[in-house]
Design an enzyme around this catalytic site. Structure first.
Site, mmCIF file in Angstrom:
data_model
loop_
_atom_site.group_PDB
_atom_site.id
_atom_site.type_symbol
_atom_site.label_atom_id
_atom_site.label_comp_id
_atom_site.label_asym_id
_atom_site.label_seq_id
_atom_site.Cartn_x
_atom_site.Cartn_y
_atom_site.Cartn_z
ATOM 1 C CD GLU A 35 -3.268 2.656 -5.427
ATOM 2 O OE1 GLU A 35 -4.223 1.939 -5.783
ATOM 3 O OE2 GLU A 35 -2.249 2.223 -4.871
ATOM 4 N NE ARG A 52 -4.233 -1.560 0.105
ATOM 5 C CZ ARG A 52 -4.306 -2.624 -0.693
ATOM 6 N NH1 ARG A 52 -3.327 -2.901 -1.527
ATOM 7 N NH2 ARG A 52 -5.363 -3.412 -0.667
ATOM 8 C CG HIS A 68 -3.449 -1.420 -6.722
ATOM 9 N ND1 HIS A 68 -3.865 -0.786 -5.580
ATOM 10 C CD2 HIS A 68 -3.373 -2.741 -6.386
ATOM 11 C CE1 HIS A 68 -4.027 -1.665 -4.608
ATOM 12 N NE2 HIS A 68 -3.732 -2.870 -5.084
ATOM 13 C CG ASP A 88 1.142 -2.786 -8.430
ATOM 14 O OD1 ASP A 88 0.953 -2.294 -9.564
ATOM 15 O OD2 ASP A 88 0.370 -3.623 -7.918
HETATM 16 P P1 NAD Z 1 -0.618 -11.628 4.637
HETATM 17 O O1 NAD Z 1 -1.553 -11.223 5.722
HETATM 18 O O2 NAD Z 1 -0.559 -13.067 4.245
HETATM 19 O O3 NAD Z 1 0.867 -11.165 5.003
HETATM 20 C C1 NAD Z 1 1.191 -9.953 5.606
HETATM 21 C C2 NAD Z 1 2.328 -10.202 6.573
HETATM 22 O O4 NAD Z 1 2.776 -8.957 7.081
HETATM 23 C C3 NAD Z 1 1.910 -11.060 7.781
HETATM 24 O O5 NAD Z 1 2.732 -12.208 7.899
HETATM 25 C C4 NAD Z 1 2.077 -10.119 8.959
HETATM 26 O O6 NAD Z 1 2.513 -10.792 10.141
HETATM 27 C C5 NAD Z 1 3.144 -9.169 8.442
HETATM 28 N N1 NAD Z 1 3.216 -7.909 9.162
HETATM 29 C C6 NAD Z 1 2.218 -7.171 9.697
HETATM 30 N N2 NAD Z 1 2.715 -6.082 10.300
HETATM 31 C C7 NAD Z 1 4.062 -6.130 10.129
HETATM 32 C C8 NAD Z 1 5.130 -5.288 10.520
HETATM 33 N N3 NAD Z 1 4.927 -4.174 11.223
HETATM 34 N N4 NAD Z 1 6.387 -5.634 10.174
HETATM 35 C C9 NAD Z 1 6.627 -6.769 9.459
HETATM 36 N N5 NAD Z 1 5.654 -7.625 9.088
HETATM 37 C C10 NAD Z 1 4.385 -7.297 9.407
HETATM 38 O O7 NAD Z 1 -0.995 -10.725 3.387
HETATM 39 P P2 NAD Z 1 -0.527 -10.925 1.869
HETATM 40 O O8 NAD Z 1 -1.561 -11.704 1.139
HETATM 41 O O9 NAD Z 1 0.877 -11.377 1.825
HETATM 42 O O10 NAD Z 1 -0.660 -9.409 1.361
HETATM 43 C C11 NAD Z 1 0.126 -8.375 1.956
HETATM 44 C C12 NAD Z 1 -0.403 -7.015 1.543
HETATM 45 O O11 NAD Z 1 -0.159 -6.840 0.150
HETATM 46 C C13 NAD Z 1 -1.923 -6.863 1.674
HETATM 47 O O12 NAD Z 1 -2.311 -6.454 2.975
HETATM 48 C C14 NAD Z 1 -2.263 -5.825 0.627
HETATM 49 O O13 NAD Z 1 -2.245 -4.540 1.198
HETATM 50 C C15 NAD Z 1 -1.126 -5.939 -0.377
HETATM 51 N N6 NAD Z 1 -1.576 -6.467 -1.670
HETATM 52 C C16 NAD Z 1 -1.292 -5.751 -2.797
HETATM 53 C C17 NAD Z 1 -1.682 -6.241 -4.032
HETATM 54 C C18 NAD Z 1 -1.363 -5.507 -5.308
HETATM 55 O O14 NAD Z 1 -2.103 -5.645 -6.277
HETATM 56 N N7 NAD Z 1 -0.298 -4.769 -5.384
HETATM 57 C C19 NAD Z 1 -2.400 -7.444 -4.112
HETATM 58 C C20 NAD Z 1 -2.626 -8.164 -2.955
HETATM 59 C C21 NAD Z 1 -2.216 -7.660 -1.729
#
Ligand code: NAD
Length: 307
Positions: free
Chosen positions: A259, A230, A282, A254
């Site tokens: 946005e 994000r 995105h 991305d």
């Molecule tokens: P997920 O919940 O599987 O993984 C997120 C990880 O971040 C978790 O393991 C969590 O423990 C960790 N985390 C939380 N706070 C933290 C911190 N302060 N320091 C370090 N680690 C921390 O989620 P995911 O499926 O891997 O997706 C991650 C993020 O990617 C989503 O929340 C979303 O915002 C973003 N995303 C972007 C796109 C895109 O199109 N660019 C698509 C999907 C997801």
């Protein structure tokens, strides 16, 4: 018959499931004002992060029982308030991990090898390899911030590319690091040791602005930074400063602060004008496979919740 409003794009496979038993209003272009005026009629809402679902909208949605997100992040919803009103929230974690991880690797290769810029220039009939001297990825240190579904998939691919993988994630067990052959570090240690850093955390109060001037100062001179989660996790001014000074070699994103909806105009920002900043709108999860999975899963969850 229950009524469902869909306020952002959703693949046909999901719409067809919803329409089997419900009345569906598919209006991905709806304005906030129109949504506020209509939401009182609907039992469920489906929408992405381009359409914030705040307290005001939820308050007016007096019949709402469920909110679906055909994606992972739910930071655009006032989750606490929705849950206090017994509204269930469904997202689709995991459906797009492969797509986003593959795209992350694509951005990483692009940063190190200038594929986008070289193509753009060559098509303008400039044939000069001197502008695109690259860096090899093998044997570089990759630092992954957030070793969840996407982060760990990135780790597995990076292993295959002969990278040394480091990760920071205070919320998961050491086993998860070992599973993907990533060495567990604190954020500060990771920033200092990595040649390439990639962000995969959810947007929370804790991760908002988590990479600012202080953290950038800990990074190696000439490091590469990628943000595929994000926009708000980066302090964009500090990142632009670091690109201008050359402290960061290049940055790929991305996602970006502010946005707009698809087709809209981005607000002008210094980062957008910075030379070594690569940006995509995105589209990390924007693949046929991920979107079909997301649409059908969220539709089925909403149907189940409305029963
Ligand atoms: P997920 O919940 O599987 O993984 C997120 C990880 O971040 C978790 O393991 C969590 O423990 C960790 N985390 C939380 N706070 C933290 C911190 N302060 N320091 C370090 N680690 C921390 O989620 P995911 O499926 O891997 O997706 C991650 C993020 O990617 C989503 O929340 C979303 O915002 C973003 N995303 C972007 C796109 C895109 O199109 N660019 C698509 C999907 C997801």
């Amino acid at each position: 018959m229950k009524k469902i409003i869909v306020v952002s794009d959703l693949r046909d496979v999901g719409l067809e499931i919803l329409k089997l038993e419900n009345q569906v209003n598919y209006c991905p272009e709806i304005t906030r004002e129109d949504l506020l005026a209509q939401i009182c009629d609907y039992d469920a809402l489906i929408g992405r992060s381009v359409c914030p679902i705040d307290k005001e909208i939820i308050k007016k949605g007096v019949k709402l029982k469920a909110i679906g997100v055909p994606a992972v992040g739910v930071n655009h919803i006032d989750v606490d308030y929705a849950q206090s009103q017994n509204i269930k929230i469904f997202n689709v974690p995991g459906v797009n991990s492969d797509s986003v991880a593959e795209f992350t690797i694509g951005h990483m290769v692009n940063l190190c090898r200038h594929i986008g810029k070289a193509t753009f220039d060559t098509k303008k009939k400039i044939w000069d390899k001197n502008f695109y001297f690259g860096r090899e990825i093998a044997n570089k240190n990759l630092g992954i911030i957030g070793l969840g579904r996407i982060g760990s998939r990135v780790a597995r691919i990076a292993n295959a590319m002969k990278m040394n993988v480091y990760a920071t994630d205070p919320y998961i067990d050491l086993d998860k690091f070992k599973e993907v052959n990533a060495e567990k570090l604190t954020l500060e240690e990771l920033l200092a040791v990595s040649d390439i850093i990639t962000m995969h955390v959810p947007l929370t109060q804790e991760t908002n602005n988590m990479i600012s001037k202080l953290q950038i100062n800990l990074m190696r001179q000439g490091a590469y930074l990628l943000n595929l989660c994000r926009g708000e996790v980066l302090d964009e001014e500090a990142v632009a400063d670091a690109l201008d000074s050359g402290h960061l070699a290049a940055v790929a994103a991305d996602v970006i602060i502010g946005e707009p909806r698809p087709g809209g105009k981005l607000i002008a920002s210094r980062l957008l004008q910075t030379e070594n900043f690569m940006v995509t709108p995105h589209i990390g999860a924007w693949t046929m496979e991920a979107q079909d999975r997301a649409a059908s899963m969220v539709a089925e969850a909403i149907i189940e919740a409305l029963k």
